[in-house]
Structure formats: C-alpha cells, structure tokens
Design an enzyme around this catalytic site. Structure first.
Site, short mmCIF file in Angstrom:
data_model
loop_
_atom_site.label_atom_id
_atom_site.label_comp_id
_atom_site.label_asym_id
_atom_site.label_seq_id
_atom_site.Cartn_x
_atom_site.Cartn_y
_atom_site.Cartn_z
N TYR A 160 -3.59 25.12 -4.11
CA TYR A 160 -3.92 23.73 -4.35
C TYR A 160 -4.49 23.59 -5.77
O TYR A 160 -5.28 24.42 -6.23
CB TYR A 160 -4.93 23.27 -3.30
CG TYR A 160 -5.63 21.98 -3.57
CD1 TYR A 160 -4.91 20.79 -3.75
CD2 TYR A 160 -7.02 21.92 -3.66
CE1 TYR A 160 -5.57 19.60 -4.01
CE2 TYR A 160 -7.68 20.73 -3.90
CZ TYR A 160 -6.94 19.57 -4.08
OH TYR A 160 -7.58 18.39 -4.34
N ARG B 69 -29.36 15.79 3.05
CA ARG B 69 -28.81 16.75 2.08
C ARG B 69 -28.70 18.15 2.67
O ARG B 69 -27.86 18.95 2.23
CB ARG B 69 -29.65 16.77 0.81
CG ARG B 69 -29.13 17.75 -0.25
CD ARG B 69 -29.90 17.66 -1.54
NE ARG B 69 -31.30 18.02 -1.38
CZ ARG B 69 -31.75 19.27 -1.34
NH1 ARG B 69 -30.90 20.29 -1.39
NH2 ARG B 69 -33.05 19.51 -1.22
N ASP C 35 -7.45 28.66 3.39
CA ASP C 35 -7.44 27.20 3.42
C ASP C 35 -6.40 26.79 4.46
O ASP C 35 -5.20 26.97 4.27
CB ASP C 35 -7.08 26.65 2.04
CG ASP C 35 -7.14 25.12 1.98
OD1 ASP C 35 -6.95 24.47 3.03
OD2 ASP C 35 -7.35 24.59 0.89
N LYS D 183 -7.93 15.21 5.57
CA LYS D 183 -6.52 15.19 5.95
C LYS D 183 -6.36 15.08 7.47
O LYS D 183 -6.78 14.10 8.06
CB LYS D 183 -5.82 16.43 5.38
CG LYS D 183 -6.10 16.76 3.92
CD LYS D 183 -6.05 15.62 2.95
CE LYS D 183 -5.97 16.03 1.50
NZ LYS D 183 -7.23 16.52 0.89
#
Length: 383
Positions: free
Chosen positions: A100, A46, A171, A196
């Site tokens: 987005y 984590r 981004d 992506k």
C-alpha cells in the site's frame, strides 16, 4: 459463540446492559473517574480506554480468533504504532515488493530515523533469506496486494519468521476476518484499515491491530504516545459496521466474482486481476488459504488512458473515488490517485500501468453493475 456472524453482534458486549440499551451507548466523555489504575489504563480517550474502546477491542479480537486487539484512529495509525513498537534505530524490516502506498511512504520516511527495510519478491520464498540481516527484526506482508490483488505464500511467511525469530506482521485489509484470519495461521500481528470492510459504510476512518495480549499492550503504549486514538463516536460507528460484516463480505465476494468473469469475457478488456479467476497466478493458493476471494479487482482496457477515462466517465453507479470496502462501489485509476506518490518508474516496476483500473465492488445488485459496465464499455469503444 463460534460463528463469526454471532461474534460480530455479541462478542465483548456490555453486561448488564447500560440502562437496558441494546446497542452500546456512545460514551462521549474525554475522561473517567480515577481509581488508582496504571497510566496506560487510566480512563481517557487518548489512552483508548473508554467503554466504547473496550467493547470494540474485544469484538475485533473475537472476529480474528485472537487474544486481544486495539482500535486506532486509522489504518496508518495501526501500522505506524506496530512498526515503531517492534523496530528501533538500527533495526531492519523485510517487506514484500508491492505494498500500500501509505505503508511505502512511512517506511521511506523511517530511514531518516535509522530504520531500514528491504523489499523481496513475494512469490519467491527462496529469495527472502538473502534479504535478512543480523538487525532484521520483523517481516511485513499483505494478504492481498493493492491494486494487483496478488497473494503471497503466507504460510511460508510464517515459517520464515518462526525459523529466524522475526515478528510476522500482515495487513489483512483486503481480506477482512471473514475471508482470512492471520492469527489462526500463525502470524504474530494482523493489521486492518477498519475504514474499509470492517466499517463497511465509507463514513469513518479507523484501524486496528490484532495479536497476543502482550504484544497489543506494548503497541498500545506506543499508540498512547503517538496520539492515534479513535474517538468514541467513531468506535460506535465501527461497532455498528461490524454487526453486518458476516453478511456484507460474502456479497462482495460473490458480486466481484461475477464482475471479474464478465470483464474477462469482454473483448475490450485486456487483463483482469482477481484471485477467484482460474487464470490468476495464485488461484490455487487462494482456494487453499482464503474463505472468499474478496470484493476488490483490477483490470486494464485495450487502448490508452483516454479509453480508461472515457469508461470511468460513462459509469453511473460506481463513484470515481479512492478507498474500498464500502456499501457503494468505488472505482479509480491508481496511477492518478492511490499510487500517485510513486514515480512512473516505480509504478511500472510493480506492475501498475497508467491505464490500470481498480474496482471495489459494493453492495448494489450485481446485474445492475454489469449493465452499467456494459453501457460504459460501449461508450468508451473506439470509433
């Protein structure tokens, strides 16, 4: 090690090799021996501190020519961790006017926590000052917008941020570090959905944030609390994908250029959005800023949504699906999927019509894609 293709194979690699393994092993252990580390450095999945996370972080940073990076469980994990590190209750963020859909939804939800934002015209830097408040802490843009593939004056964004003491965030998903390296230009933070182009195979969900070592350490602290970590097996798959990014993205670029030219010349096509085309409104800027125009384009067919749907239904190679940057070509109508969360009025205001089609060009032979498009266009032709 200056070339991106070499960095994508060797940057951050474990030496000496574990058991002689050429690829980084998957460290499928949730916890590691404690040796007195501070909390955020304890070996624990984590906390993004497994050997897989460490190798991946160093490699992504090298690809962006940055000091440090942090791999996350998704692009949205990277975005939310970055924004919630920089902004607190009462703070304000300037954003470009077409983002987005996931980012837009996050920013809207943050209003109930007292974090506000203002959208500005990305193509008019002279208007950005009017949006700035005393509480403004950062400015957030995208390299290439989704789905209209517009390109803002990114150097002006950096200059505006530096002039007013703002954190500049971008981004960079649509460009990838192959086509654009925001940190080199002067951005404080670069974010990517590694699902992506960085992963490149449509088989993981991941993200990353890149910047100075100090900022990345601060963002990691937030991510540790939010729980948006990447599991070691996904780290392994992302590292594998990065090894070929320097080969894959140039093919995406070249193939998308040919598809865009084909569509521009076709009588059934009304409009094509691709920065590599000379008639794109930011074509000259794209030539100056980018090392490649990317593998994403969008277009509108003449006629209504029925024609668009007939075209999509007649295609054999591209899958009708969301996402982008994978080996297989993907195509979708954003109004019904990617931007379905926006109202019709909001979509029209940002230029997203119901008949707009978004196409992520894959790694297929370009001639095969063009033949498939020609056949599908003939099948959708009225009469």
């Amino acid at each position: 090690m200056d070339d991106l293709k070499t960095k994508s194979l060797h940057a951050g690699a474990m030496r000496p090799r574990i058991g002689g393994a050429i690829t980084t092993p998957i460290f499928q252990s949730s916890t590691f021996e404690y040796h007195g580390e501070d909390y955020h450095d304890i070996g624990y999945i984590r906390l993004s501190t497994t050997p897989n996370h460490v190798v991946l972080g160093e490699r992504i940073a090298a690809l962006h020519n940055a000091e440090a990076s942090l791999a996350t469980g998704s692009g949205m994990a990277a975005i939310s961790a970055a924004i919630l590190t920089i902004l607190s209750t009462g703070d304000h963020l300037i954003v470009q006017d077409c983002l987005y859909g996931g980012t837009t939804g996050l920013l809207s939800s943050l209003k109930r926590f007292g974090i506000d934002h203002t959208a500005v015209d990305a193509q008019d830097p002279s208007s950005w000052g009017a949006a700035r408040r005393e509480s403004t802490r950062a400015i957030y843009f995208e390299t290439l917008t989704n789905p209209l593939v517009q390109l803002a004056d990114l150097k002006a964004v950096v200059e505006f941020a530096q002039e007013h003491g703002l954190v500049s965030i971008i981004d960079n998903t649509f460009a990838s570090p192959v086509n654009f390296q925001p940190i080199v230009v002067g951005f404080d933070l670069a974010i990517e959905s590694a699902t992506k182009y960085m992963g490149g195979h449509s088989d993981i969900c991941a993200g990353c944030v890149v910047g100075s070592r100090k900022r990345i350490e601060e963002i990691k602290g937030t991510l540790d609390l939010l729980g948006g970590s990447l599991d070691p097996h996904a780290c392994f798959l992302l590292e594998r994908g990065l090894k070929t990014i320097g080969l894959r993205v140039p093919h995406h670029n070249a193939s998308a250029m040919r598809v865009a030219e084909f569509l521009s010349a076709h009588p059934m096509v009304e409009k094509v959005n691709y920065p590599g085309l000379p008639d794109h409104p930011q074509h000259d800027r794209a030539q100056q800023l980018l090392d490649g125009f990317g593998g994403m384009l969008s277009f509108e067919l003449r006629g209504g949504t029925e024609i668009a749907d007939q075209f999509l239904g007649a295609l054999k190679l591209p899958a009708v699906a969301v996402s982008l940057g994978g080996a297989e070509s993907l195509i979708v109508r954003p109004a019904t999927a990617v931007h379905a969360g926006l109202s019709p009025q909001e979509r029209i205001a940002t230029g997203i019509t119901d008949r707009l089609i978004r196409f992520s060009v894959g790694l297929e032979e370009t001639n095969d894609l063009l033949a498939d498009f020609e056949t599908a266009l003939q099948a959708a032709e009225p009469g």
